[in-house]
Design a protein around this motif. Structure first.
Motif, PDB file in Angstrom:
ATOM      1  N   SER A 160      -3.804 -16.411 -12.011  1.00  0.00           N
ATOM      2  CA  SER A 160      -3.167 -15.325 -11.273  1.00  0.00           C
ATOM      3  C   SER A 160      -3.236 -14.045 -12.113  1.00  0.00           C
ATOM      4  CB  SER A 160      -1.745 -15.684 -10.887  1.00  0.00           C
ATOM      5  OG  SER A 160      -1.020 -16.027 -12.022  1.00  0.00           O
ATOM      6  N   THR A 161      -3.151 -12.902 -11.422  1.00  0.00           N
ATOM      7  CA  THR A 161      -3.248 -11.606 -12.088  1.00  0.00           C
ATOM      8  C   THR A 161      -1.861 -10.996 -12.176  1.00  0.00           C
ATOM      9  OG1 THR A 161      -5.423 -11.362 -11.080  1.00  0.00           O
ATOM     10  CG2 THR A 161      -4.424  -9.355 -11.983  1.00  0.00           C
ATOM     11  N   ARG A 162      -1.450 -10.629 -13.392  1.00  0.00           N
ATOM     12  CA  ARG A 162      -0.112 -10.048 -13.580  1.00  0.00           C
ATOM     13  C   ARG A 162      -0.163  -8.545 -13.320  1.00  0.00           C
ATOM     14  NH1 ARG A 162      -1.041 -13.220 -17.700  1.00  0.00           N
ATOM     15  NH2 ARG A 162      -1.576 -11.503 -19.102  1.00  0.00           N
ATOM     16  N   THR A 163       0.833  -8.036 -12.619  1.00  0.00           N
ATOM     17  CA  THR A 163       0.909  -6.602 -12.375  1.00  0.00           C
ATOM     18  C   THR A 163       2.337  -6.235 -11.949  1.00  0.00           C
ATOM     19  OG1 THR A 163      -0.102  -4.753 -11.159  1.00  0.00           O
ATOM     20  CG2 THR A 163       0.056  -6.831  -9.958  1.00  0.00           C
ATOM     21  N   PHE A 164       2.506  -5.041 -11.427  1.00  0.00           N
ATOM     22  CA  PHE A 164       3.810  -4.663 -10.863  1.00  0.00           C
ATOM     23  C   PHE A 164       3.548  -4.212  -9.438  1.00  0.00           C
ATOM     24  CE2 PHE A 164       3.683  -0.025 -10.443  1.00  0.00           C
ATOM     25  CZ  PHE A 164       2.516   0.262 -11.125  1.00  0.00           C
ATOM     26  N   GLY A 165       4.601  -4.045  -8.652  1.00  0.00           N
ATOM     27  CA  GLY A 165       4.331  -3.647  -7.280  1.00  0.00           C
ATOM     28  C   GLY A 165       5.558  -3.185  -6.517  1.00  0.00           C
ATOM     29  N   VAL A 166       5.305  -2.942  -5.235  1.00  0.00           N
ATOM     30  CA  VAL A 166       6.319  -2.394  -4.334  1.00  0.00           C
ATOM     31  C   VAL A 166       6.325  -3.244  -3.058  1.00  0.00           C
ATOM     32  CG1 VAL A 166       6.144  -0.028  -5.201  1.00  0.00           C
ATOM     33  CG2 VAL A 166       4.554  -0.797  -3.433  1.00  0.00           C
ATOM     34  N   THR A 167       7.063  -2.790  -2.066  1.00  0.00           N
ATOM     35  CA  THR A 167       7.096  -3.483  -0.775  1.00  0.00           C
ATOM     36  C   THR A 167       6.595  -2.535   0.303  1.00  0.00           C
ATOM     37  OG1 THR A 167       9.052  -4.664  -1.535  1.00  0.00           O
ATOM     38  CG2 THR A 167       8.621  -4.746   0.812  1.00  0.00           C
ATOM     39  N   ALA A 168       5.803  -3.045   1.218  1.00  0.00           N
ATOM     40  CA  ALA A 168       5.385  -2.223   2.361  1.00  0.00           C
ATOM     41  C   ALA A 168       6.555  -2.172   3.336  1.00  0.00           C
ATOM     42  CB  ALA A 168       4.167  -2.834   3.031  1.00  0.00           C
TER      43      ALA A 168
ATOM     44  N   ALA B 186     -14.252   1.210 -11.902  1.00  0.00           N
ATOM     45  CA  ALA B 186     -13.011   0.542 -11.474  1.00  0.00           C
ATOM     46  C   ALA B 186     -12.379   1.293 -10.313  1.00  0.00           C
ATOM     47  CB  ALA B 186     -12.033   0.472 -12.639  1.00  0.00           C
ATOM     48  N   MET B 187     -11.634   0.553  -9.499  1.00  0.00           N
ATOM     49  CA  MET B 187     -10.915   1.163  -8.369  1.00  0.00           C
ATOM     50  C   MET B 187      -9.481   0.626  -8.349  1.00  0.00           C
ATOM     51  SD  MET B 187     -12.565  -0.983  -5.190  1.00  0.00           S
ATOM     52  CE  MET B 187     -11.233  -1.839  -4.328  1.00  0.00           C
ATOM     53  N   VAL B 188      -8.593   1.374  -7.725  1.00  0.00           N
ATOM     54  CA  VAL B 188      -7.199   0.919  -7.651  1.00  0.00           C
ATOM     55  C   VAL B 188      -6.733   0.886  -6.203  1.00  0.00           C
ATOM     56  CG1 VAL B 188      -6.680   1.909  -9.920  1.00  0.00           C
ATOM     57  CG2 VAL B 188      -6.114   3.218  -7.869  1.00  0.00           C
ATOM     58  N   MET B 189      -5.821  -0.025  -5.911  1.00  0.00           N
ATOM     59  CA  MET B 189      -5.243  -0.085  -4.568  1.00  0.00           C
ATOM     60  C   MET B 189      -3.893  -0.787  -4.637  1.00  0.00           C
ATOM     61  SD  MET B 189      -7.216  -0.721  -1.102  1.00  0.00           S
ATOM     62  CE  MET B 189      -6.435  -0.484   0.480  1.00  0.00           C
ATOM     63  N   THR B 190      -2.905  -0.197  -4.010  1.00  0.00           N
ATOM     64  CA  THR B 190      -1.598  -0.861  -3.902  1.00  0.00           C
ATOM     65  C   THR B 190      -1.580  -1.455  -2.498  1.00  0.00           C
ATOM     66  OG1 THR B 190      -0.706   0.856  -5.325  1.00  0.00           O
ATOM     67  CG2 THR B 190       0.892  -0.514  -4.186  1.00  0.00           C
ATOM     68  N   VAL B 191      -1.704  -2.766  -2.418  1.00  0.00           N
ATOM     69  CA  VAL B 191      -2.031  -3.360  -1.115  1.00  0.00           C
ATOM     70  C   VAL B 191      -1.583  -4.816  -1.028  1.00  0.00           C
ATOM     71  CG1 VAL B 191      -4.366  -4.157  -1.805  1.00  0.00           C
ATOM     72  CG2 VAL B 191      -3.972  -3.434   0.560  1.00  0.00           C
ATOM     73  N   GLY B 192      -1.377  -5.293   0.201  1.00  0.00           N
ATOM     74  CA  GLY B 192      -1.012  -6.689   0.423  1.00  0.00           C
ATOM     75  C   GLY B 192      -2.193  -7.619   0.172  1.00  0.00           C
TER      76      GLY B 192
ATOM     77  N   SER C  81      11.303  -4.196   6.597  1.00  0.00           N
ATOM     78  CA  SER C  81      10.630  -4.462   5.336  1.00  0.00           C
ATOM     79  C   SER C  81       9.498  -5.437   5.646  1.00  0.00           C
ATOM     80  CB  SER C  81      11.656  -5.087   4.391  1.00  0.00           C
ATOM     81  OG  SER C  81      11.030  -5.545   3.245  1.00  0.00           O
ATOM     82  N   LEU C  82       8.322  -5.185   5.091  1.00  0.00           N
ATOM     83  CA  LEU C  82       7.184  -6.054   5.414  1.00  0.00           C
ATOM     84  C   LEU C  82       6.840  -6.972   4.231  1.00  0.00           C
ATOM     85  CD1 LEU C  82       5.285  -3.403   7.521  1.00  0.00           C
ATOM     86  CD2 LEU C  82       6.138  -5.574   8.381  1.00  0.00           C
ATOM     87  N   TYR C  83       5.719  -6.771   3.579  1.00  0.00           N
ATOM     88  CA  TYR C  83       5.210  -7.730   2.581  1.00  0.00           C
ATOM     89  C   TYR C  83       5.054  -7.039   1.220  1.00  0.00           C
ATOM     90  CZ  TYR C  83       1.303  -4.961   4.107  1.00  0.00           C
ATOM     91  OH  TYR C  83       0.537  -3.882   4.411  1.00  0.00           O
ATOM     92  N   PRO C  84       4.910  -7.823   0.131  1.00  0.00           N
ATOM     93  CA  PRO C  84       4.745  -7.211  -1.192  1.00  0.00           C
ATOM     94  C   PRO C  84       3.371  -6.565  -1.357  1.00  0.00           C
ATOM     95  CG  PRO C  84       4.981  -9.612  -1.360  1.00  0.00           C
ATOM     96  CD  PRO C  84       4.934  -9.293   0.084  1.00  0.00           C
ATOM     97  N   GLU C  85       3.335  -5.474  -2.100  1.00  0.00           N
ATOM     98  CA  GLU C  85       2.071  -4.778  -2.370  1.00  0.00           C
ATOM     99  C   GLU C  85       1.890  -4.619  -3.877  1.00  0.00           C
ATOM    100  OE1 GLU C  85       2.733  -1.093   0.210  1.00  0.00           O
ATOM    101  OE2 GLU C  85       0.612  -1.571   0.502  1.00  0.00           O
ATOM    102  N   PRO C  86       1.195  -5.536  -4.511  1.00  0.00           N
ATOM    103  CA  PRO C  86       0.956  -5.387  -5.951  1.00  0.00           C
ATOM    104  C   PRO C  86      -0.053  -4.266  -6.228  1.00  0.00           C
ATOM    105  CG  PRO C  86       0.600  -7.666  -5.196  1.00  0.00           C
ATOM    106  CD  PRO C  86       0.686  -6.809  -3.973  1.00  0.00           C
ATOM    107  N   PHE C  87       0.197  -3.513  -7.295  1.00  0.00           N
ATOM    108  CA  PHE C  87      -0.755  -2.495  -7.750  1.00  0.00           C
ATOM    109  C   PHE C  87      -1.966  -3.254  -8.289  1.00  0.00           C
ATOM    110  CE2 PHE C  87      -2.250   0.311 -11.298  1.00  0.00           C
ATOM    111  CZ  PHE C  87      -2.797   1.290 -10.482  1.00  0.00           C
TER     112      PHE C  87
ATOM    113  N   GLY D 216      -5.987   3.432   5.591  1.00  0.00           N
ATOM    114  CA  GLY D 216      -7.417   3.320   5.857  1.00  0.00           C
ATOM    115  C   GLY D 216      -7.719   1.990   6.531  1.00  0.00           C
ATOM    116  N   THR D 217      -8.906   1.873   7.121  1.00  0.00           N
ATOM    117  CA  THR D 217      -9.236   0.625   7.823  1.00  0.00           C
ATOM    118  C   THR D 217      -9.470  -0.529   6.838  1.00  0.00           C
ATOM    119  OG1 THR D 217     -11.518   1.349   7.911  1.00  0.00           O
ATOM    120  CG2 THR D 217     -10.213   1.693   9.892  1.00  0.00           C
ATOM    121  N   ALA D 218      -9.698  -0.215   5.550  1.00  0.00           N
ATOM    122  CA  ALA D 218      -9.908  -1.274   4.558  1.00  0.00           C
ATOM    123  C   ALA D 218      -8.589  -1.919   4.123  1.00  0.00           C
ATOM    124  CB  ALA D 218     -10.622  -0.707   3.335  1.00  0.00           C
ATOM    125  N   GLY D 219      -7.471  -1.293   4.455  1.00  0.00           N
ATOM    126  CA  GLY D 219      -6.177  -1.784   3.980  1.00  0.00           C
ATOM    127  C   GLY D 219      -5.510  -2.741   4.960  1.00  0.00           C
TER     128      GLY D 219
END
Ligand code: GLU
Length: 349
Positions: free
Chosen positions: A264-272, A207-213, A131-137, A50-53
């Motif tokens: 800082s906010t603790r979470t888990f994530g992936v890589t874009a 609440a909303m969720v996004m896995t994003v850089g 491989s690009l950048y980290p994307e925390p949930f 999406g354009t917001a990402g």
């Protein structure tokens, strides 16, 4: 001396003639390069989000760099908005997209035929490019919703992400780990990443969720204008996820990423990651990588989520699909990439 003598002995007439032939030759060369480029003209598409990402600006920058040399290579690139990672991987498989940006977990699922890809089975033609950048949930909640920890989502109006997006995959993973069905929430909405911030601000959702850089201008706007906060996604269930699946890792969103909080906010994530198909031609993959690394400083400073990119790490993290042969070749020339390590910001940035 002999050379000087010879040069002096050329008559003006002969000199003009040979200069003319040189001009004609170079013109022919240029013309043939253009004719060759025109003959090899291809349109390529990069699936983004999406354009917001952040996928969309990443795809736009890549296309801009490729199109700069369209006259030479004949490749015209377009960045396409999409529902996100899952749609992207599906469209790389059908050939609708030549490249796409996908979360590293979605890359793995598509490769193996898991989850949303079960029906079609493993995508044996899926290839890693970059491989690009980290994307925390990321979970953002309205302050007045009373949500302060992950478990507080129960009984609330939550946007669980649109089908086809990577955040939906991440949210379903968390829901599964927690033993939550959609009924655990007062309502489970499926708004896109472009719609959800407005819905949070107008109090349609809690609440909303996004896995994003990060940092990310859309999230900055939501946090600063909608009285909203980032929620930690932690606890034993998340620790278990990170331990069990190699494509998830513990991550944190630094406090300095956004104004208003130093924690800082603790979470888990992936890589874009950028993927392609084995059918994506070698020369197209090569031109894309060359376009990126020839313009790496500009790319790095085109979005705050790219600031920490390190070229020598971009051929590894989160890449489970086999490397595209052209990408493998390109990265073997790693010496070229180390030169880019100390990139300076362009003037005025
Ligand atoms: N990670 C999200 C997805 O896969 C997209 C994030 C973005 O657009 O930057 O759907």
């Amino acid at each position: 001396m002999i050379t000087v003598f010879k040069q002096q002995s050329i008559s003006p007439h002969r000199f003009i003639l040979s200069s003319l032939s040189l001009c004609v030759l170079s013109l022919c060369f240029l013309l043939s390069a253009h004719v060759e480029a025109a003959n090899r003209k291809v349109n390529i598409t990069i699936g983004t989000g999406g354009t917001a990402g952040v996928y969309y600006p990443a795809g736009m920058s890549l296309c801009k760099f490729i199109n700069k040399n369209e006259g030479r290579h004949g490749i015209h690139c377009t960045a396409q908005t999409t529902a996100g990672s899952v749609e992207n991987a599906q469209k790389v498989r059908t050939g609708a997209f030549d490249f796409a940006i996908v979360q590293s977990d979605v890359q793995y699922y598509a490769l193996k035929g898991y989850g949303p890809f079960k029906k079609k089975g493993p995508d044996t033609k899926l290839r890693s490019v970059l491989s690009l950048y980290p994307e925390p949930f990321t979970i953002i909640a309205r302050t007045d919703s009373g949500i302060r920890v992950l478990d507080d989502l129960m009984g609330k109006r939550v946007n669980i992400g649109n089908p086809g997006s990577g955040q939906r995959t991440s949210m379903e993973l968390v829901m599964h780990a927690k033993g939550w069905k959609k009924e655990a929430f007062a309502s489970a909405m499926e708004l896109t990443s472009d719609e959800q911030s407005a819905a949070l601000c107008t109090n349609e959702i809690d609440a909303m969720v996004m896995t994003v850089g990060h940092p990310n201008p859309d999230i900055k706007k939501t946090l600063t204008t909608c009285n909203a906060i980032l929620i930690n996604v932690d606890g034993p269930v998340v620790e278990h996820l990170v331990k069990t699946y190699p494509y998830y890792s513990a991550m944190s969103i630094p406090g300095r990423a956004y104004p208003g909080s130093s924690l800082s906010t603790r979470t888990f994530g992936v890589t874009a990651t950028l993927v392609a198909s084995a059918k994506t031609p070698d020369r197209v993959v090569k031109e894309l990588l060359q376009a990126l690394f020839n313009n790496f400083t500009d790319f790095k400073f085109s979005h705050p989520a790219f600031f920490s990119l390190v070229p020598t790490e971009m051929n590894e993290k989160g890449l489970t699909a086999p490397m595209h042969t052209a990408a493998k070749d390109y990265f073997q020339r790693a010496a070229d990439l180390t030169k880019l390590l100390n990139v300076k910001p362009p003037p005025g940035r």
